[in-house]
Design a protein around this motif. Structure first.
Motif, PDB file in Angstrom:
ATOM      1  N   SER A  56       0.859  -1.178   0.000  1.00  0.00           N
ATOM      2  CA  SER A  56       0.000   0.000   0.000  1.00  0.00           C
ATOM      3  C   SER A  56       0.896   1.229   0.000  1.00  0.00           C
ATOM      4  CB  SER A  56      -0.913   0.026   1.230  1.00  0.00           C
ATOM      5  OG  SER A  56      -1.607   1.259   1.303  1.00  0.00           O
ATOM      6  N   LYS A  57       0.502   2.250  -0.718  1.00  0.00           N
ATOM      7  CA  LYS A  57       1.290   3.473  -0.727  1.00  0.00           C
ATOM      8  C   LYS A  57       1.326   4.133   0.642  1.00  0.00           C
ATOM      9  CE  LYS A  57       0.916   4.468  -5.650  1.00  0.00           C
ATOM     10  NZ  LYS A  57       0.510   5.430  -6.701  1.00  0.00           N
ATOM     11  N   GLN A  58       0.439   3.717   1.538  1.00  0.00           N
ATOM     12  CA  GLN A  58       0.471   4.186   2.918  1.00  0.00           C
ATOM     13  C   GLN A  58       1.785   3.808   3.599  1.00  0.00           C
ATOM     14  OE1 GLN A  58      -1.423   6.135   4.440  1.00  0.00           O
ATOM     15  NE2 GLN A  58      -0.815   5.934   6.590  1.00  0.00           N
ATOM     16  N   PHE A  59       2.461   2.792   3.099  1.00  0.00           N
ATOM     17  CA  PHE A  59       3.667   2.301   3.746  1.00  0.00           C
ATOM     18  C   PHE A  59       4.945   2.866   3.129  1.00  0.00           C
ATOM     19  CE2 PHE A  59       0.922  -1.727   4.164  1.00  0.00           C
ATOM     20  CZ  PHE A  59       0.216  -1.159   5.213  1.00  0.00           C
ATOM     21  N   GLU A  60       4.819   3.861   2.263  1.00  0.00           N
ATOM     22  CA  GLU A  60       6.004   4.407   1.613  1.00  0.00           C
ATOM     23  C   GLU A  60       6.947   5.072   2.610  1.00  0.00           C
ATOM     24  OE1 GLU A  60       4.517   6.952  -1.448  1.00  0.00           O
ATOM     25  OE2 GLU A  60       4.476   5.357  -2.937  1.00  0.00           O
ATOM     26  N   ALA A 213      -7.384  -1.643   9.490  1.00  0.00           N
ATOM     27  CA  ALA A 213      -7.190  -2.090  10.869  1.00  0.00           C
ATOM     28  C   ALA A 213      -5.707  -2.108  11.229  1.00  0.00           C
ATOM     29  CB  ALA A 213      -7.811  -3.470  11.068  1.00  0.00           C
ATOM     30  N   TYR A 214      -4.880  -2.510  10.262  1.00  0.00           N
ATOM     31  CA  TYR A 214      -3.441  -2.556  10.502  1.00  0.00           C
ATOM     32  C   TYR A 214      -2.878  -1.162  10.725  1.00  0.00           C
ATOM     33  CZ  TYR A 214       1.530  -3.223   9.656  1.00  0.00           C
ATOM     34  OH  TYR A 214       2.898  -3.212   9.767  1.00  0.00           O
ATOM     35  N   VAL A 215      -3.221  -0.240   9.847  1.00  0.00           N
ATOM     36  CA  VAL A 215      -2.685   1.122   9.958  1.00  0.00           C
ATOM     37  C   VAL A 215      -3.142   1.790  11.250  1.00  0.00           C
ATOM     38  CG1 VAL A 215      -2.725   3.422   8.911  1.00  0.00           C
ATOM     39  CG2 VAL A 215      -2.415   1.404   7.482  1.00  0.00           C
ATOM     40  N   SER A 216      -4.347   1.486  11.693  1.00  0.00           N
ATOM     41  CA  SER A 216      -4.834   2.038  12.959  1.00  0.00           C
ATOM     42  C   SER A 216      -4.369   1.218  14.158  1.00  0.00           C
ATOM     43  CB  SER A 216      -6.369   2.118  12.948  1.00  0.00           C
ATOM     44  OG  SER A 216      -6.934   0.821  12.850  1.00  0.00           O
ATOM     45  N   PHE A 297       3.622   4.166  18.568  1.00  0.00           N
ATOM     46  CA  PHE A 297       3.944   4.929  17.367  1.00  0.00           C
ATOM     47  C   PHE A 297       2.671   5.040  16.542  1.00  0.00           C
ATOM     48  CE2 PHE A 297       4.053   0.722  15.602  1.00  0.00           C
ATOM     49  CZ  PHE A 297       3.719   0.879  14.272  1.00  0.00           C
ATOM     50  N   LYS A 298       2.712   5.884  15.540  1.00  0.00           N
ATOM     51  CA  LYS A 298       1.589   6.019  14.617  1.00  0.00           C
ATOM     52  C   LYS A 298       2.099   6.012  13.186  1.00  0.00           C
ATOM     53  CE  LYS A 298      -1.713   8.538  17.514  1.00  0.00           C
ATOM     54  NZ  LYS A 298      -2.558   9.749  17.625  1.00  0.00           N
ATOM     55  N   PHE A 299       1.317   5.382  12.308  1.00  0.00           N
ATOM     56  CA  PHE A 299       1.589   5.488  10.880  1.00  0.00           C
ATOM     57  C   PHE A 299       1.167   6.862  10.390  1.00  0.00           C
ATOM     58  CE2 PHE A 299       1.145   0.841  11.192  1.00  0.00           C
ATOM     59  CZ  PHE A 299       2.274   0.435  10.495  1.00  0.00           C
ATOM     60  N   ASP A 304      -6.571   9.720  10.220  1.00  0.00           N
ATOM     61  CA  ASP A 304      -7.508  10.074   9.154  1.00  0.00           C
ATOM     62  C   ASP A 304      -7.454   8.999   8.087  1.00  0.00           C
ATOM     63  OD1 ASP A 304      -9.250  11.224   7.416  1.00  0.00           O
ATOM     64  OD2 ASP A 304      -8.004  12.964   6.933  1.00  0.00           O
ATOM     65  N   LEU A 305      -8.106   7.883   8.348  1.00  0.00           N
ATOM     66  CA  LEU A 305      -8.021   6.731   7.462  1.00  0.00           C
ATOM     67  C   LEU A 305      -8.698   6.977   6.123  1.00  0.00           C
ATOM     68  CD1 LEU A 305      -8.597   3.794   9.972  1.00  0.00           C
ATOM     69  CD2 LEU A 305      -6.455   4.797   9.180  1.00  0.00           C
ATOM     70  N   SER A 306      -9.533   7.992   6.037  1.00  0.00           N
ATOM     71  CA  SER A 306     -10.201   8.265   4.765  1.00  0.00           C
ATOM     72  C   SER A 306      -9.216   8.728   3.703  1.00  0.00           C
ATOM     73  CB  SER A 306     -11.274   9.348   4.958  1.00  0.00           C
ATOM     74  OG  SER A 306     -10.680  10.585   5.364  1.00  0.00           O
TER      75      SER A 306
END
Length: 319
Positions: A56-60, A213-216, A297-299, A304-306
């Motif tokens: 996921s690009k969230q993990f860049e 769920a993982y990112v949160s 920690f936070k991703f 703001d998961l949206s």
């Protein structure tokens, strides 16, 4: 098409729809919802990080606390070392013998459904290539939608460790991973495959929820998602999967961590399924005398998961 090794094995625990974690609860050591854990013994601090084997690009961007943990340790461990030797062994292990083809093994109807899914990926996987691989490999191909990038958290962590000049090793060998995958009968693999096809044809709703769920860092929600997804599968198959893919591998991971912590401090990246539930890796290390503590920690974008990229997957329900 040469399907990338990084997409093949590392997606398994978090992407195959079975993921039998029915006996899992939130980590019992502290009740904390965290993916990063400090494990200490004899004055030496190491870290265990629960990853998701999905891109996921969230993990860049690696969270600062996770990067700092890597920097502070001597040896970085992935589930498997992605070197040329392991890549060749996996590539060889996933292919059918020359006299066999996937269409004959699973039937034309299932094969046609698979082909419709993978030919819509970016880049597409050809039917000819698909027809030459084993059932479990096809399962991994469709376990999440391919969108032209392969930024799984595992690979980003490995690349980061290499960039920092860290020693890298594997918690298990390619042979051990292949042995676990090959332990399922043809009938069992087809049962899991049918569930994976349904997930893909519906646009990957569970995969999207798992990433959210993982990112949160909502471990309870992850357990719930896994349990709901596999509820229609036979109890005996659930138990076998849990033993082969989680419990037995947790023991292998534990032994490897004990070995490498004798040589230095370690950062170990494992699928998040390995740090939750009865007999999880953290419990095993605690039993070996390690003090286990969550690290907060936070991703990026966790609040703001949206706005998370990579969650609106291809809609494949037009097939």
């Amino acid at each position: 098409m040469n399907f990338p090794y990084n997409n093949l094995i590392k997606v398994l625990l978090m992407a195959i729809p079975l993921l039998t974690l029915t006996s899992c609860n939130k980590n019992k050591q502290t009740g904390a919802n965290s993916l990063l854990w400090k494990v200490s013994k004899d004055g030496k601090e190491s870290y265990i990080f629960g990853t998701v084997h999905l891109p996921s690009k969230q993990f860049e961007k690696i969270p600062a606390e996770v990067s700092d943990a890597i920097k502070s340790t001597d040896i970085c461990l992935n589930e498997i070392e992605p070197d040329e030797k392991n890549q060749l062994e996996i590539a060889k292990g996933m292919r059918l013998s020359d006299e066999k083809n996937l269409n004959d093994i699973i039937g034309t109807d299932r094969f046609s459904k698979l082909a419709k899914i993978v030919t819509n990926y970016t880049p597409p996987i050809s039917q000819n290539y698909l027809n030459r691989v084993k059932i479990w490999a096809a399962l991994l191909f469709i376990s999440y939608p391919k969108k032209g990038y392969d930024l799984s958290m595992d690979i980003l962590l490995y690349q980061h460790a290499v960039m920092l000049g860290k020693r890298t090793e594997g918690l298990e060998t390619a042979t051990q991973q292949l042995s676990a995958l090959e332990s399922f009968t043809t009938e069992e693999q087809i049962q899991i495959l049918d569930d994976a096809i349904a997930e893909a044809e519906n646009g990957y709703p569970t995969v999207s929820k798992i990433i959210k769920a993982y990112v949160s860092q909502n471990l309870d929600e992850m357990v719930s998602l896994f349990s709901d997804k596999e509820k229609d599968l036979p109890e005996q198959l659930k138990e076998k999967y849990l033993n082969k893919m989680l419990i037995e591998r947790n023991l292998i991971f534990k032994d490897s961590i004990l070995k490498y912590t004798n040589e230095g401090s370690v950062f170990a990246a494992v699928g998040a399924g390995h740090i939750i539930g009865d007999g999880n890796l953290l419990q095993l290390l605690e039993n070996e005398g390690f003090v286990v503590e969550p690290v907060e920690f936070k991703f990026p974008g966790q609040n703001d998961l949206s706005d998370i990229q990579g969650l609106n997957f291809l809609n494949l329900d037009k097939f």
